[in-house]
Design a protein around this motif. Structure first.
Motif, short mmCIF file in Angstrom:
data_model
loop_
_atom_site.label_atom_id
_atom_site.label_comp_id
_atom_site.label_asym_id
_atom_site.label_seq_id
_atom_site.Cartn_x
_atom_site.Cartn_y
_atom_site.Cartn_z
N SER A 11 11.91 4.03 8.77
CA SER A 11 11.27 4.42 9.69
C SER A 11 9.76 4.85 9.29
O SER A 11 9.08 4.70 10.08
CB SER A 11 11.89 5.52 10.57
OG SER A 11 12.33 6.65 9.77
N SER A 12 9.83 5.26 8.13
CA SER A 12 8.53 5.86 7.42
C SER A 12 7.82 5.19 6.16
O SER A 12 6.60 5.39 5.83
CB SER A 12 8.75 7.30 7.16
OG SER A 12 9.50 7.60 6.11
N SER A 13 8.69 4.27 5.72
CA SER A 13 8.09 3.52 4.61
C SER A 13 9.08 2.07 4.29
O SER A 13 10.13 2.07 4.78
CB SER A 13 8.41 4.41 3.34
OG SER A 13 9.63 4.54 3.03
N ILE A 14 8.40 1.52 3.72
CA ILE A 14 9.40 0.06 3.11
C ILE A 14 9.33 0.09 1.59
O ILE A 14 8.27 0.25 1.16
CB ILE A 14 8.80 -1.15 3.61
CG1 ILE A 14 9.48 -2.60 3.07
CG2 ILE A 14 7.12 -1.28 3.41
CD1 ILE A 14 9.19 -3.63 4.02
N LYS A 15 10.57 0.26 1.04
CA LYS A 15 10.62 0.47 -0.47
C LYS A 15 11.10 -0.93 -1.10
O LYS A 15 12.04 -1.45 -0.51
CB LYS A 15 11.61 1.46 -0.75
CG LYS A 15 10.95 2.85 -0.34
CD LYS A 15 12.02 4.11 -0.32
CE LYS A 15 11.41 5.38 0.16
NZ LYS A 15 12.53 6.61 -0.03
N THR A 16 10.55 -1.12 -2.16
CA THR A 16 11.05 -2.16 -2.89
C THR A 16 11.54 -1.65 -4.41
O THR A 16 10.82 -1.24 -4.82
CB THR A 16 10.20 -3.45 -3.02
OG1 THR A 16 8.94 -2.80 -3.74
CG2 THR A 16 9.85 -4.04 -1.64
N THR A 17 12.61 -2.36 -4.83
CA THR A 17 13.13 -1.70 -5.98
C THR A 17 13.61 -3.19 -6.77
O THR A 17 14.74 -3.71 -6.13
CB THR A 17 14.14 -0.78 -5.99
OG1 THR A 17 13.84 0.30 -5.19
CG2 THR A 17 14.81 -0.46 -7.47
N HIS A 28 9.16 -0.67 -9.08
CA HIS A 28 9.53 0.15 -7.60
C HIS A 28 8.23 0.23 -6.80
O HIS A 28 7.04 0.50 -7.41
CB HIS A 28 10.18 1.47 -7.90
CG HIS A 28 10.26 2.30 -6.69
ND1 HIS A 28 11.33 2.00 -5.90
CD2 HIS A 28 9.65 3.30 -6.00
CE1 HIS A 28 11.30 2.79 -4.78
NE2 HIS A 28 10.54 3.45 -5.03
N ASP A 29 8.37 -0.04 -5.61
CA ASP A 29 7.10 0.06 -4.87
C ASP A 29 7.52 0.82 -3.47
O ASP A 29 8.78 0.58 -2.99
CB ASP A 29 6.09 -1.12 -4.49
CG ASP A 29 4.74 -1.14 -5.01
OD1 ASP A 29 3.98 -0.16 -4.69
OD2 ASP A 29 4.43 -1.80 -5.86
N SER A 30 6.43 1.72 -3.04
CA SER A 30 6.94 2.23 -1.57
C SER A 30 5.45 2.18 -0.80
O SER A 30 4.42 2.66 -1.29
CB SER A 30 7.19 3.86 -1.80
OG SER A 30 7.46 4.00 -0.50
N LEU A 31 5.67 1.50 0.25
CA LEU A 31 4.34 1.37 1.22
C LEU A 31 4.58 2.12 2.70
O LEU A 31 5.97 2.03 3.17
CB LEU A 31 4.13 -0.39 1.48
CG LEU A 31 4.01 -1.17 0.38
CD1 LEU A 31 4.04 -2.52 0.88
CD2 LEU A 31 2.80 -0.59 -0.31
N PRO A 32 3.70 2.63 3.00
CA PRO A 32 3.97 3.34 4.42
C PRO A 32 4.12 2.51 5.55
O PRO A 32 3.55 1.45 5.63
CB PRO A 32 2.76 4.36 4.61
CG PRO A 32 1.73 3.43 3.89
CD PRO A 32 2.49 2.71 2.45
N VAL A 33 4.71 2.98 6.41
CA VAL A 33 5.12 2.35 7.74
C VAL A 33 4.20 3.06 8.78
O VAL A 33 4.39 4.31 9.14
CB VAL A 33 6.49 2.27 8.30
CG1 VAL A 33 6.43 1.74 9.64
CG2 VAL A 33 7.30 1.40 7.33
N GLU A 34 3.20 2.48 9.26
CA GLU A 34 2.14 3.31 10.44
C GLU A 34 2.09 2.38 11.61
O GLU A 34 1.96 1.23 11.55
CB GLU A 34 0.90 3.38 9.68
CG GLU A 34 0.86 4.21 8.38
CD GLU A 34 -0.49 4.18 7.75
OE1 GLU A 34 -1.17 3.47 7.99
OE2 GLU A 34 -0.84 5.17 6.84
N HIS A 35 2.27 3.18 12.70
CA HIS A 35 2.04 2.62 13.87
C HIS A 35 3.08 1.89 14.42
O HIS A 35 2.80 0.33 14.88
CB HIS A 35 0.33 2.01 14.14
CG HIS A 35 -0.53 2.92 13.75
ND1 HIS A 35 -0.85 4.14 14.46
CD2 HIS A 35 -1.41 2.92 12.95
CE1 HIS A 35 -1.79 4.97 13.74
NE2 HIS A 35 -2.27 4.00 12.86
N GLY A 36 4.29 1.74 13.93
CA GLY A 36 5.50 0.82 13.89
C GLY A 36 5.49 -0.31 13.19
O GLY A 36 6.30 -1.11 13.29
N GLY A 37 4.75 -0.26 12.21
CA GLY A 37 4.69 -1.62 11.16
C GLY A 37 4.14 -1.33 9.83
O GLY A 37 3.79 -0.15 9.46
#
Length: 360
Positions: A11-17, A28-37
């Protein structure tokens, strides 16, 4: 099967490992989820920076009654997952967006969906069934599905390997929160139900609320069902009680609203732990995992305060740990119940599911 890329769209991030054959983390990477996407271009760039995977595993929140094991993704599976989006609105759409974005970036790499609901397919009828008219239950597949299954499966298995004990209650405490009663590696009860709204108080979700109260709001106040649903998902829980879903902030504050929010949270949590122990006819191991469960000694201590009748007793020095690698025993030596903090590793659970599907 060597390298597995695990994609966890929350709900708050998309993580790739990216995990090697021995589960060593290669990237490993983590990108924020903002405004529903999320930014699909940024995701593609992150994938370009990492070594190429041999397979992709996606954490998907809801598999419904159909998907009770990991499954290779194809057009039919994607269509069925879209049909389930209304049951997990905070997560399902993001999981599907992640599947589509990674599929575009890695079109020739096989992909597998692993489901949070699948671990709870073993719930006995008494735990899974709502006391609703049979016509409703049959027509709409109304039942308790349970969620956070990847986390509960990994944490309970880790605790069993560490302790050799069977009856385990896992407390997955993060922005979303749920409890699971596990006996001999099988889920026998859990706090979330038909949707992830049921059960414990969470960061923005209400947890269990009297359905009559909701009907009253719709009927007497004229609130639209969609507005009620949105408020229960996004504006309730700790946020509704004290303006923020961050327990760290609430524990640091000293005002009536923050104290009430934490007290409500802990009241529901303690009661739930005892209920899960009753489903197991006793308790051998209590496990804390998830962002709050792993990193908040104060919540662990206050959550177990008053559970001595179950055999739970924390060692204050051991419990002071705020960062866990693997698993740590924080209970008092000799206590009837072992209390363990387990590092949440849903990525390992997903990778295992991928390898099982693609290599047997």
């Amino acid at each position: 099967m060597t390298r597995v890329l695990v994609v966890n769209a929350g709900s708050s991030s998309i993580k790739t490992t990216l995990l090697d054959h021995d589960d060593t983390v290669l990237a490993h990477d983590s990108l924020p989820v903002e405004h529903g996407g999320f930014d699909a271009d940024a995701l593609a760039a992150a994938l370009d920076r990492a070594p190429a995977p041999d397979a992709v595993g996606h954490r998907v929140v809801h598999g419904g009654s159909e998907f009770t094991e990991p499954v290779r993704l194809d057009d039919r599976v994607r269509d069925r997952l879209r049909d389930l989006a209304d049951l997990a609105p905070l997560h399902q759409a993001k999981s599907l967006a992640g599947i589509d974005a990674v599929g575009r970036a890695l079109p020739d790499v096989p992909a597998v969906a692993c489901f949070d609901t699948a671990f709870h397919a073993t719930l006995p009828p008494a735990a899974a069934t709502y006391a609703l008219p049979a016509a409703w239950r049959d027509r709409y597949a109304l039942r308790r599905y349970g969620f956070h299954g990847l986390s509960h499966a990994y944490a309970s298995r880790t605790a069993a390997e560490l302790t050799g004990r069977s009856r385990t209650v896992v407390a997955h405490l993060g922005a979303g929160a749920s409890l699971c009663a596990v006996r001999d590696g099988r889920s026998v009860d859990t706090t979330m139900g038909f949707t992830p709204l049921e059960g414990l108080v969470m960061a923005t979700r209400s947890g269990s609320v009297d359905p009559g109260l909701l009907l009253w709001l719709i009927e007497h106040e004229g609130l639209a069902p969609a507005d009620v649903a949105d408020a229960l998902e996004h504006d309730s829980g700790l946020t509704g009680l004290a303006g923020t879903g961050d327990l760290r902030d609430l524990l640091a504050r000293d005002d009536d609203a923050s104290r009430l929010a934490v007290d409500v949270y802990l009241h529901r949590l303690r009661a739930g732990i005892a209920a899960m122990a009753a489903s197991l006819d006793g308790l051998d191991v209590l496990v804390f995992t998830g962002g709050v469960g792993e990193h908040s000694p104060q919540i662990r201590s206050r959550a177990t305060d008053g559970l001595e009748f179950l055999g739970v007793a924390l060692d204050l020095d051991r419990n002071a740990v705020e960062t866990v690698t693997g698993a740590v025993d924080v209970g008092t030596s000799g206590a009837p119940v072992r209390t363990i903090v387990v590092e949440s590793r849903e990525d390992l659970e997903v990778a295992a599911g991928v390898r099982a599907v693609l290599t047997g």
